[in-house]
Enzyme design. Structure first.
Site, PDB file in Angstrom:
ATOM      1  N   ARG A  28      -8.543  -9.402  -2.594  1.00  0.00           N
ATOM      2  CA  ARG A  28      -7.239  -9.352  -3.275  1.00  0.00           C
ATOM      3  C   ARG A  28      -7.295 -10.063  -4.616  1.00  0.00           C
ATOM      4  NH1 ARG A  28      -3.481  -9.589   2.179  1.00  0.00           N
ATOM      5  NH2 ARG A  28      -4.347  -7.638   3.003  1.00  0.00           N
ATOM      6  N   CYS A  53       0.823  -1.221   0.000  1.00  0.00           N
ATOM      7  CA  CYS A  53       0.000   0.000   0.000  1.00  0.00           C
ATOM      8  C   CYS A  53       0.853   1.265   0.000  1.00  0.00           C
ATOM      9  CB  CYS A  53      -0.948  -0.011   1.196  1.00  0.00           C
ATOM     10  SG  CYS A  53      -2.010  -1.481   1.215  1.00  0.00           S
ATOM     11  N   LYS A  77      -8.124   0.140  10.551  1.00  0.00           N
ATOM     12  CA  LYS A  77      -8.138  -0.944   9.570  1.00  0.00           C
ATOM     13  C   LYS A  77      -7.187  -2.031  10.064  1.00  0.00           C
ATOM     14  CE  LYS A  77      -7.159  -2.101   4.779  1.00  0.00           C
ATOM     15  NZ  LYS A  77      -6.900  -1.594   3.429  1.00  0.00           N
ATOM     16  N   TYR A  89     -20.889  -5.514  -0.035  1.00  0.00           N
ATOM     17  CA  TYR A  89     -21.156  -6.121  -1.339  1.00  0.00           C
ATOM     18  C   TYR A  89     -22.576  -6.667  -1.407  1.00  0.00           C
ATOM     19  CZ  TYR A  89     -16.108  -5.775  -1.283  1.00  0.00           C
ATOM     20  OH  TYR A  89     -14.836  -5.284  -1.169  1.00  0.00           O
ATOM     21  N   LYS A 133     -12.697  -1.486  10.047  1.00  0.00           N
ATOM     22  CA  LYS A 133     -12.684  -2.507   9.009  1.00  0.00           C
ATOM     23  C   LYS A 133     -11.795  -3.657   9.430  1.00  0.00           C
ATOM     24  CE  LYS A 133     -10.999  -3.130   4.355  1.00  0.00           C
ATOM     25  NZ  LYS A 133     -10.166  -2.606   3.317  1.00  0.00           N
TER      26      LYS A 133
END
Ligand code: PBG
Length: 324
Positions: free
Chosen positions: A205, A130, A195, A313, A248
């Site tokens: 991923r 990241c 996170k 989702y 998260k």
């Protein structure tokens, strides 16, 4: 006073009664739908570990966004799969990048839908981390200008909210400063503040093609055992200018959502992540759980824990199921 004067079952006798006294009312307007933008046209490729979730080209993202808006959700969050990757994630800041073009397409179509963008390098770097690598390590400060440039490119394309998910220290301040310098004071920052380094990101991923090619993310994402540290991360992000803070994943961290909700008077988000989604889908496929029932129970639980905003989702399905 107790039984027989008190009979809690009195208020559970019918759906109308239960509806009247319900404490948590799951709202579609609090849901955010994640989408993966890929190159090309007319591309709609299902992610094998996430049935019902697709990598889509800009034209398909636009169609999907229209559907998301029609279903009553307030926002989408966009992730990009670039044409090519390099060590510094160069394409992440390009005005011609897939995410930037998707934002423009949604803006041009005049949708009311809010466009949130994930700000991070892992989808754009060839090593999958990241941040940029220096001396074999993920370098914090050297990553900040790239994240800021990426957020700026999203703002220029028309994003409403930018959401840094990289977990570099100081990135909210860097992004805020750059946005303000360029007169984007009204673009909000949703910080992935707490996170965790989680096994539940596995299917993502695959979806975002963002697995680290060496090592792991433990030097920047949080240790799952820590909750007090989450409050510290939130304080820092709020000090740096975050407008919304997020926890998260959601389900293994409901206690953290509750603590953040109780400690701060700002909107709190929670990300119901890919692994949480995949588990439900797999069990439902086998007929082991009733999908609609467990999804609504999960989302209600996340909201009850204190989340005002849920990235999920399941967003489109939930909206259909919640229709009166
Ligand atoms: C990028 C990012 C990740 C997720 C959101 N933004 C993956 C990661 O940190 O490896 C995960 C979302 C999900 O699992 O649904 N840094």
């Amino acid at each position: 006073m107790s039984f027989p004067t008190h009979r809690p079952r009195r208020l559970r006798r019918s759906e109308v009664l239960r509806g009247l006294v319900r404490e948590t009312r799951l709202s579609v307007s609090g849901l955010v739908y994640p989408m993966f933008v890929c190159p090309g046209t007319k591309v709609r490729k299902e992610v094998s570990s996430m049935p019902g979730v697709y990598q889509q080209s800009v034209d398909q993202i636009l169609e999907d966004s229209k559907e998301v808006e029609a279903l009553g959700l307030s926002a989408v969050i966009l992730f990009g799969l670039p044409e090519s990757k390099d060590a510094r994630g160069t394409l992440s800041t390009s005005g011609q990048g897939v995410v930037q073009r998707a934002i423009e397409a949604i803006r041009k179509a005049n949708l009311k839908l809010l466009v949130i963008t994930d700000v991070c390098l892992c989808e754009y770097t060839d090593h999958g981390h990241c941040g940029v690598i220096e001396h074999g390590e993920v370098a914090n400060d050297a990553t900040l200008p790239i994240l800021a440039a990426q957020a700026l490119s999203h703002a220029r394309a028309g994003a409403d909210i930018v959401a840094p998910s990289d977990m570099m220290d100081g990135r909210v301040a860097a992004i805020r400063e750059t946005l303000d310098e360029h007169k984007f004071h009204d673009i909000a920052i949703l910080a992935y503040a707490a996170k965790y380094c989680s096994g539940f990101y596995g299917p993502f991923r695959e979806a975002a093609d963002s697995s680290p090619q060496f090592g792991d993310r433990r030097s920047y994402q949080m240790d799952p055992a820590n909750a007090r540290e989450a409050l510290k991360e939130v304080v820092l992000d709020l000090d740096e200018g975050a407008d919304i803070v997020m926890v998260k994943p959601a389900l293994p961290y409901l206690d953290v959502i509750r603590r953040v909700r109780d400690a701060f008077d700002v909107p709190v988000g929670a990300y119901n992540v890919s692994g949480e989604y995949a588990m439900v889908k797999a069990a439902a496929e086998k007929g082991w759980v009733d999908e609609k029932r467990v999804v609504l129970e999960i989302l209600t639980g996340i909201q009850r824990a204190g989340a005002d905003i849920i990235l999920t989702y399941h967003g489109k399905d939930a909206a259909r199921w919640l229709k009166p």
